[in-house]
Design an enzyme around this catalytic site. Sequence first.
Site, short mmCIF file in Angstrom:
data_model
loop_
_atom_site.label_atom_id
_atom_site.label_comp_id
_atom_site.label_asym_id
_atom_site.label_seq_id
_atom_site.Cartn_x
_atom_site.Cartn_y
_atom_site.Cartn_z
N ALA A 242 0.75 -1.22 0.10
CA ALA A 242 0.06 -0.02 0.17
C ALA A 242 0.78 1.25 -0.02
O ALA A 242 0.36 2.34 -0.18
CB ALA A 242 -0.99 -0.04 1.26
N ASP A 243 2.01 1.07 0.20
CA ASP A 243 3.17 2.39 0.14
C ASP A 243 3.16 2.93 -1.25
O ASP A 243 3.32 2.38 -2.43
CB ASP A 243 4.49 1.64 0.74
CG ASP A 243 5.44 3.07 0.66
OD1 ASP A 243 5.60 3.58 1.80
OD2 ASP A 243 5.80 3.42 -0.34
N ILE A 244 2.94 4.20 -1.32
CA ILE A 244 2.89 5.21 -2.53
C ILE A 244 4.25 5.02 -3.12
O ILE A 244 4.30 4.79 -4.51
CB ILE A 244 2.49 6.36 -2.19
CG1 ILE A 244 1.16 6.59 -1.75
CG2 ILE A 244 2.53 7.34 -3.63
CD1 ILE A 244 0.02 5.99 -2.59
N GLY A 245 5.42 5.10 -2.29
CA GLY A 245 6.58 5.02 -3.09
C GLY A 245 7.15 3.75 -3.83
O GLY A 245 7.37 3.50 -4.90
N TRP A 284 12.59 1.69 -3.30
CA TRP A 284 12.35 3.15 -2.71
C TRP A 284 13.61 3.71 -3.11
O TRP A 284 13.65 5.12 -3.72
CB TRP A 284 12.56 3.00 -1.31
CG TRP A 284 11.39 2.63 -0.57
CD1 TRP A 284 9.88 3.43 -1.10
CD2 TRP A 284 10.76 1.95 0.53
NE1 TRP A 284 9.04 2.96 -0.26
CE2 TRP A 284 9.40 2.18 0.83
CE3 TRP A 284 11.69 1.44 1.31
CZ2 TRP A 284 8.65 1.45 1.69
CZ3 TRP A 284 11.04 0.61 2.48
CH2 TRP A 284 9.60 0.72 2.43
#
Length: 288
Positions: A242-245, A284
Amino acid sequence: MDKTISITPPYNFDRVLERLALDPLNAVNKEERLIKLPYYQPNGQGEVITVQAIGTIDDPQFHITFETDEDSNSKEKRIREVFHWDKPLGDIHDHFLTTALHSIFTEHIGTPLVLEFDPFASLVKSIIHQQLNLSFAHTLTERFVQKYGWKYNGVWFYPRPETVARIRVEDLRDLQFSQRKAEYVIGVGEKIQSGELNLTQLEKESDEAVIKILTKIRGIGPWTAENYLLSALGRPNLFPKADIGIQNAVKKLYEMEKKPTIEELEELSIPWHPYLSYASLYLWRSIE
């Protein structure tokens, strides 16, 4: 007290410093290849430990300076944990050379998982950063630490749980915290202060158990719990889909028109097991 340590290559401390320098609260000197770390003593006081790279990616060596000789074994153990010096990266690197992430791992070879310097600070930082862009998240965290923490020998220390538990919501609102975020941060301090949440005990639990325990706490959802597993405990097989990055990095890597869905990320990440945390880190890195 000074000590020199050699570790198994590859290990790129300059990449580590680049990432740590993104947080303005970290005392990083990239030119001298060093960082000054806040070490939280059991008595609540702080000590600064300096870690300086004196080797190369293929021959990594470090010079560590402790302010005192007291409990030096525990301090060295913590430094090794923070920088993952006892977890050789060679096999992990070789694993990813056979995957779609091979180009990223080649570019960023020797980049380790690095832990936040203190578990409580990691949890508080994750809560503050929830649903904020990175720039304002750092600004808000700076305001919080500079008002309620302390600075010693040029290094900022996060406030301890007992201090956070005593903060008033309206005081955090003055720093531009939202009402809920202020309540969440103070609430975590209260739970640790009362003994209801034991971060030392969490280290012994499985990933699933840690997520279950943390997400019972108001203001901590799956993203924050997974972030804690990564940044505070250094668990090796986590992929916060779910992390946008993460989503943006995968979109860029695979040249997608839209960000990938959770289902697409689930399928794409199958070959990256059992090192999903490193896949996350390198993804990332690819967009930072």
